[in-house]
Design a protein around this motif. Structure first.
Motif, PDB file in Angstrom:
ATOM      1  N   THR A   1     -18.501  22.436  -4.735  1.00  0.00           N
ATOM      2  CA  THR A   1     -17.846  21.261  -5.293  1.00  0.00           C
ATOM      3  C   THR A   1     -16.774  20.832  -4.301  1.00  0.00           C
ATOM      4  O   THR A   1     -16.422  21.583  -3.380  1.00  0.00           O
ATOM      5  CB  THR A   1     -17.188  21.582  -6.650  1.00  0.00           C
ATOM      6  N   ALA A   2     -16.232  19.652  -4.485  1.00  0.00           N
ATOM      7  CA  ALA A   2     -15.162  19.187  -3.608  1.00  0.00           C
ATOM      8  C   ALA A   2     -13.969  20.135  -3.684  1.00  0.00           C
ATOM      9  O   ALA A   2     -13.354  20.464  -2.667  1.00  0.00           O
ATOM     10  CB  ALA A   2     -14.753  17.770  -3.984  1.00  0.00           C
ATOM     11  N   SER A   3     -13.642  20.606  -4.877  1.00  0.00           N
ATOM     12  CA  SER A   3     -12.523  21.541  -5.043  1.00  0.00           C
ATOM     13  C   SER A   3     -12.766  22.836  -4.276  1.00  0.00           C
ATOM     14  O   SER A   3     -11.858  23.372  -3.643  1.00  0.00           O
ATOM     15  CB  SER A   3     -12.305  21.872  -6.520  1.00  0.00           C
ATOM     16  N   GLU A   4     -13.989  23.327  -4.327  1.00  0.00           N
ATOM     17  CA  GLU A   4     -14.322  24.554  -3.600  1.00  0.00           C
ATOM     18  C   GLU A   4     -14.219  24.329  -2.092  1.00  0.00           C
ATOM     19  O   GLU A   4     -13.738  25.200  -1.357  1.00  0.00           O
ATOM     20  CB  GLU A   4     -15.725  25.027  -3.969  1.00  0.00           C
ATOM     21  N   ALA A   5     -14.648  23.160  -1.622  1.00  0.00           N
ATOM     22  CA  ALA A   5     -14.581  22.853  -0.193  1.00  0.00           C
ATOM     23  C   ALA A   5     -13.132  22.790   0.282  1.00  0.00           C
ATOM     24  O   ALA A   5     -12.795  23.325   1.338  1.00  0.00           O
ATOM     25  CB  ALA A   5     -15.297  21.540   0.101  1.00  0.00           C
TER      26      ALA A   5
ATOM     27  N   ASP B   1       0.858  -1.181   0.000  1.00  0.00           N
ATOM     28  CA  ASP B   1       0.000   0.000   0.000  1.00  0.00           C
ATOM     29  C   ASP B   1       0.893   1.229   0.000  1.00  0.00           C
ATOM     30  O   ASP B   1       1.926   1.259   0.657  1.00  0.00           O
ATOM     31  CB  ASP B   1      -0.886   0.026   1.248  1.00  0.00           C
ATOM     32  N   ASN B   2       0.506   2.210  -0.761  1.00  0.00           N
ATOM     33  CA  ASN B   2       1.246   3.458  -0.742  1.00  0.00           C
ATOM     34  C   ASN B   2       0.264   4.612  -0.841  1.00  0.00           C
ATOM     35  O   ASN B   2      -0.884   4.428  -1.228  1.00  0.00           O
ATOM     36  CB  ASN B   2       2.297   3.511  -1.859  1.00  0.00           C
ATOM     37  N   ILE B   3       0.741   5.779  -0.468  1.00  0.00           N
ATOM     38  CA  ILE B   3      -0.155   6.930  -0.478  1.00  0.00           C
ATOM     39  C   ILE B   3       0.317   7.985  -1.476  1.00  0.00           C
ATOM     40  O   ILE B   3      -0.100   9.122  -1.417  1.00  0.00           O
ATOM     41  CB  ILE B   3      -0.329   7.529   0.935  1.00  0.00           C
ATOM     42  N   ASP B   4       1.165   7.579  -2.399  1.00  0.00           N
ATOM     43  CA  ASP B   4       1.598   8.535  -3.410  1.00  0.00           C
ATOM     44  C   ASP B   4       0.735   8.398  -4.665  1.00  0.00           C
ATOM     45  O   ASP B   4      -0.281   7.723  -4.663  1.00  0.00           O
ATOM     46  CB  ASP B   4       3.084   8.365  -3.723  1.00  0.00           C
ATOM     47  N   LYS B   5       1.143   9.057  -5.728  1.00  0.00           N
ATOM     48  CA  LYS B   5       0.327   9.061  -6.941  1.00  0.00           C
ATOM     49  C   LYS B   5       0.811   8.063  -7.992  1.00  0.00           C
ATOM     50  O   LYS B   5       0.399   8.122  -9.143  1.00  0.00           O
ATOM     51  CB  LYS B   5       0.266  10.470  -7.522  1.00  0.00           C
ATOM     52  N   GLU B   6       1.646   7.103  -7.590  1.00  0.00           N
ATOM     53  CA  GLU B   6       2.146   6.106  -8.533  1.00  0.00           C
ATOM     54  C   GLU B   6       1.008   5.326  -9.182  1.00  0.00           C
ATOM     55  O   GLU B   6       1.046   5.019 -10.372  1.00  0.00           O
ATOM     56  CB  GLU B   6       3.105   5.149  -7.820  1.00  0.00           C
ATOM     57  N   PHE B   7      -0.038   5.021  -8.430  1.00  0.00           N
ATOM     58  CA  PHE B   7      -1.165   4.279  -8.996  1.00  0.00           C
ATOM     59  C   PHE B   7      -1.826   5.066 -10.128  1.00  0.00           C
ATOM     60  O   PHE B   7      -2.300   4.485 -11.100  1.00  0.00           O
ATOM     61  CB  PHE B   7      -2.183   3.922  -7.907  1.00  0.00           C
TER      62      PHE B   7
ATOM     63  N   LEU C   1     -11.222   7.120  -9.782  1.00  0.00           N
ATOM     64  CA  LEU C   1      -9.773   7.296  -9.717  1.00  0.00           C
ATOM     65  C   LEU C   1      -9.435   8.640  -9.077  1.00  0.00           C
ATOM     66  O   LEU C   1      -8.541   8.739  -8.241  1.00  0.00           O
ATOM     67  CB  LEU C   1      -9.174   7.199 -11.122  1.00  0.00           C
ATOM     68  N   VAL C   2     -10.159   9.673  -9.451  1.00  0.00           N
ATOM     69  CA  VAL C   2      -9.960  11.000  -8.866  1.00  0.00           C
ATOM     70  C   VAL C   2     -10.275  10.970  -7.373  1.00  0.00           C
ATOM     71  O   VAL C   2      -9.539  11.526  -6.553  1.00  0.00           O
ATOM     72  CB  VAL C   2     -10.817  12.055  -9.596  1.00  0.00           C
ATOM     73  N   ALA C   3     -11.332  10.269  -7.006  1.00  0.00           N
ATOM     74  CA  ALA C   3     -11.700  10.155  -5.592  1.00  0.00           C
ATOM     75  C   ALA C   3     -10.612   9.422  -4.810  1.00  0.00           C
ATOM     76  O   ALA C   3     -10.278   9.807  -3.686  1.00  0.00           O
ATOM     77  CB  ALA C   3     -13.035   9.437  -5.454  1.00  0.00           C
ATOM     78  N   GLU C   4     -10.044   8.380  -5.396  1.00  0.00           N
ATOM     79  CA  GLU C   4      -8.975   7.639  -4.724  1.00  0.00           C
ATOM     80  C   GLU C   4      -7.732   8.507  -4.558  1.00  0.00           C
ATOM     81  O   GLU C   4      -7.076   8.489  -3.513  1.00  0.00           O
ATOM     82  CB  GLU C   4      -8.638   6.363  -5.492  1.00  0.00           C
ATOM     83  N   LEU C   5      -7.396   9.294  -5.569  1.00  0.00           N
ATOM     84  CA  LEU C   5      -6.265  10.203  -5.465  1.00  0.00           C
ATOM     85  C   LEU C   5      -6.510  11.215  -4.343  1.00  0.00           C
ATOM     86  O   LEU C   5      -5.627  11.467  -3.519  1.00  0.00           O
ATOM     87  CB  LEU C   5      -6.022  10.927  -6.789  1.00  0.00           C
ATOM     88  N   SER C   6      -7.704  11.753  -4.283  1.00  0.00           N
ATOM     89  CA  SER C   6      -8.061  12.702  -3.220  1.00  0.00           C
ATOM     90  C   SER C   6      -7.940  12.045  -1.853  1.00  0.00           C
ATOM     91  O   SER C   6      -7.390  12.628  -0.915  1.00  0.00           O
ATOM     92  CB  SER C   6      -9.484  13.215  -3.422  1.00  0.00           C
ATOM     93  N   ARG C   7      -8.444  10.823  -1.735  1.00  0.00           N
ATOM     94  CA  ARG C   7      -8.381  10.104  -0.468  1.00  0.00           C
ATOM     95  C   ARG C   7      -6.937   9.918  -0.016  1.00  0.00           C
ATOM     96  O   ARG C   7      -6.591  10.140   1.137  1.00  0.00           O
ATOM     97  CB  ARG C   7      -9.063   8.738  -0.591  1.00  0.00           C
TER      98      ARG C   7
END
Length: 85
Positions: free
Chosen positions: A67-71, A8-14, A38-44
């Motif tokens: 929107t999520a970006s605005e929040a 498991d990793n928390i970077d953006k390699e996936f 995929l965008v949601a997973e990156l945000s998470r």
């Protein structure tokens, strides 16, 4: 960990792997649109990174009109952080 299993990793390699399976992100002029999941997973993962690095929970309650970006941008502004657009 089993053979051929990635840790498991928390970077953006996936994210990079997702794109390289579908195109050449370094040469193609137009890239496929990343699905919302995929965008949601990156945000998470980025939020998890924040929480690991700061030892503080991330909280950006979005109203139904944001929107999520605005929040996230509102959270940065309310916490005297610098948001990168």
């Amino acid at each position: 960990m089993a053979a051929a299993q990635e840790p498991d990793n928390i970077d953006k390699e996936f994210l990079r792997k997702w794109f390289t399976q579908r195109c050449d992100p370094y040469r193609d002029a137009v890239l496929p649109e990343a699905p919302a999941s995929l965008v949601a997973e990156l945000s998470r993962r980025y939020l998890m990174s924040y929480e690991v690095l700061t030892a503080q929970p991330f909280s950006a309650a979005a109203s139904s009109k944001q929107t999520a970006s605005e929040a996230v941008a509102a959270w940065f502004l309310s916490n005297d952080r610098v948001a990168v657009a």
